[in-house]
Enzyme design. Structure first.
Site, PDB file in Angstrom:
ATOM      1  N   GLY A  46       0.786  -1.244   0.000  1.00 33.47           N
ATOM      2  CA  GLY A  46       0.000   0.000   0.000  1.00 33.47           C
ATOM      3  C   GLY A  46       0.811   1.283   0.000  1.00 33.47           C
ATOM      4  O   GLY A  46       0.383   2.292  -0.549  1.00 33.47           O
ATOM      5  N   ASP A 105      -5.389   1.375  10.498  1.00 31.90           N
ATOM      6  CA  ASP A 105      -6.823   1.104  10.671  1.00 31.90           C
ATOM      7  C   ASP A 105      -7.006   0.564  12.104  1.00 31.90           C
ATOM      8  O   ASP A 105      -7.119   1.347  13.047  1.00 31.90           O
ATOM      9  CB  ASP A 105      -7.200   0.088   9.585  1.00 31.90           C
ATOM     10  CG  ASP A 105      -8.683  -0.150   9.452  1.00 31.90           C
ATOM     11  OD1 ASP A 105      -9.398  -0.017  10.449  1.00 31.90           O
ATOM     12  OD2 ASP A 105      -9.152  -0.494   8.355  1.00 31.90           O
TER      13      ASP A 105
HETATM   14  C1  PRP Z   1      -3.297  -2.544   4.870  1.00 31.41           C
HETATM   15  C2  PRP Z   1      -2.480  -1.268   5.054  1.00 31.41           C
HETATM   16  C3  PRP Z   1      -1.861  -1.441   6.403  1.00 31.41           C
HETATM   17  C4  PRP Z   1      -2.860  -2.280   7.157  1.00 31.41           C
HETATM   18  C5  PRP Z   1      -3.644  -1.410   8.082  1.00 31.41           C
HETATM   19  O1  PRP Z   1      -2.461  -3.520   4.337  1.00 31.41           O
HETATM   20  O2  PRP Z   1      -1.523  -1.134   4.041  1.00 31.41           O
HETATM   21  O3  PRP Z   1      -0.613  -2.120   6.315  1.00 31.41           O
HETATM   22  O4  PRP Z   1      -3.721  -2.871   6.185  1.00 31.41           O
HETATM   23  O5  PRP Z   1      -4.641  -2.124   8.752  1.00 31.41           O
HETATM   24  P1  PRP Z   1      -4.607  -2.429  10.318  1.00 31.41           P
HETATM   25  O6  PRP Z   1      -4.251  -1.148  11.041  1.00 31.41           O
HETATM   26  O7  PRP Z   1      -6.040  -2.843  10.593  1.00 31.41           O
HETATM   27  O8  PRP Z   1      -3.638  -3.523  10.576  1.00 31.41           O
HETATM   28  P2  PRP Z   1      -2.981  -4.833   3.590  1.00 31.41           P
HETATM   29  O9  PRP Z   1      -2.927  -5.987   4.547  1.00 31.41           O
HETATM   30  O10 PRP Z   1      -4.309  -4.550   2.952  1.00 31.41           O
HETATM   31  O11 PRP Z   1      -1.861  -5.064   2.500  1.00 31.41           O
HETATM   32  P3  PRP Z   1      -1.451  -4.128   1.245  1.00 31.41           P
HETATM   33  O12 PRP Z   1      -0.738  -2.920   1.811  1.00 31.41           O
HETATM   34  O13 PRP Z   1      -0.542  -5.008   0.455  1.00 31.41           O
HETATM   35  O14 PRP Z   1      -2.710  -3.752   0.502  1.00 31.41           O
END
Ligand code: PRP
Length: 182
Positions: A46, A105
């Protein structure tokens, strides 16, 4: 049908993103000395665009490295289980680490990363995230720099995905609920 048709509204424009990153970069430049030579840890996937823009606004000495962690799978809500898919190349022992995230998040991913990196004895760990959704926080993590606080809606673009798509949109937009509710 283009990706743009599935966006309900634009939350943060490309110009707003760039302007905010320039401000964040000025603060980060002021927080470190050249001797600190921090290691920016981009959390893939991300944060790839955020890191790319942030690093170009920094004028202090620094290095970059990448970690890929995943907690979402293909769904729209965090699974709560964090997995390391790619680990750092650089040794962080004695280094000043700046974690660069796209969104905080629940806080689970960051909390896991901080524990993981702390075990390798860095000199410091600080955190910079482009977005934060405070209403969804389950774990209280101290974030040093936040670009924007966003409401509890499904946001995509500028690196953030839904089922691995939409990362290329140049803005942060709200995904139409019917896209992920079918
Ligand atoms: C998303 C984002 C953060 C995490 C935040 O990653 O990039 O790393 O979720 O969420 P949290 O605070 O609830 O843990 P994701 O797992 O979707 O992977 P990506 O970045 O490859 O899309």
């Amino acid at each position: 049908m283009s990706l743009q048709d599935n966006i309900a509204r634009i939350l943060i424009s490309p110009a707003e993103i760039q302007s905010r990153i320039e401000t964040l970069a000025a603060e980060i430049n002021a927080a470190y000395t050249d001797e600190d030579r921090p290691l920016l840890v981009c959390v893939l996937k991300g944060a790839f665009l955020f890191l790319a823009d942030l690093t170009r606004f920094l004028d202090m000495r620094h290095e970059i490295d990448f970690m890929e962690v995943s907690s979402y799978g293909a769904g729209t809500r965090s699974s709560g289980v964090v997995r390391i898919l790619l680990d750092l190349e650089r040794n962080v022992e004695g280094r000043h680490v700046l974690i660069v995230e796209d969104i905080v998040d629940t806080g689970r991913t960051l909390s896991y990363m901080i524990r993981h990196l702390n075990a390798r004895n860095p000199a410091s760990i600080r955190i910079c995230t482009l977005l934060s959704k405070p209403s969804r926080r389950q774990i209280d993590v101290r974030v040093d720099w936040i670009g924007f606080e966003v409401p509890d809606e499904f946001v995509v673009g500028y690196g953030l995905d839904y089922a691995e798509e939409y990362r290329n949109l140049p803005y942060i937009g709200v995904l139409r609920p019917e896209v992920y509710r079918d």
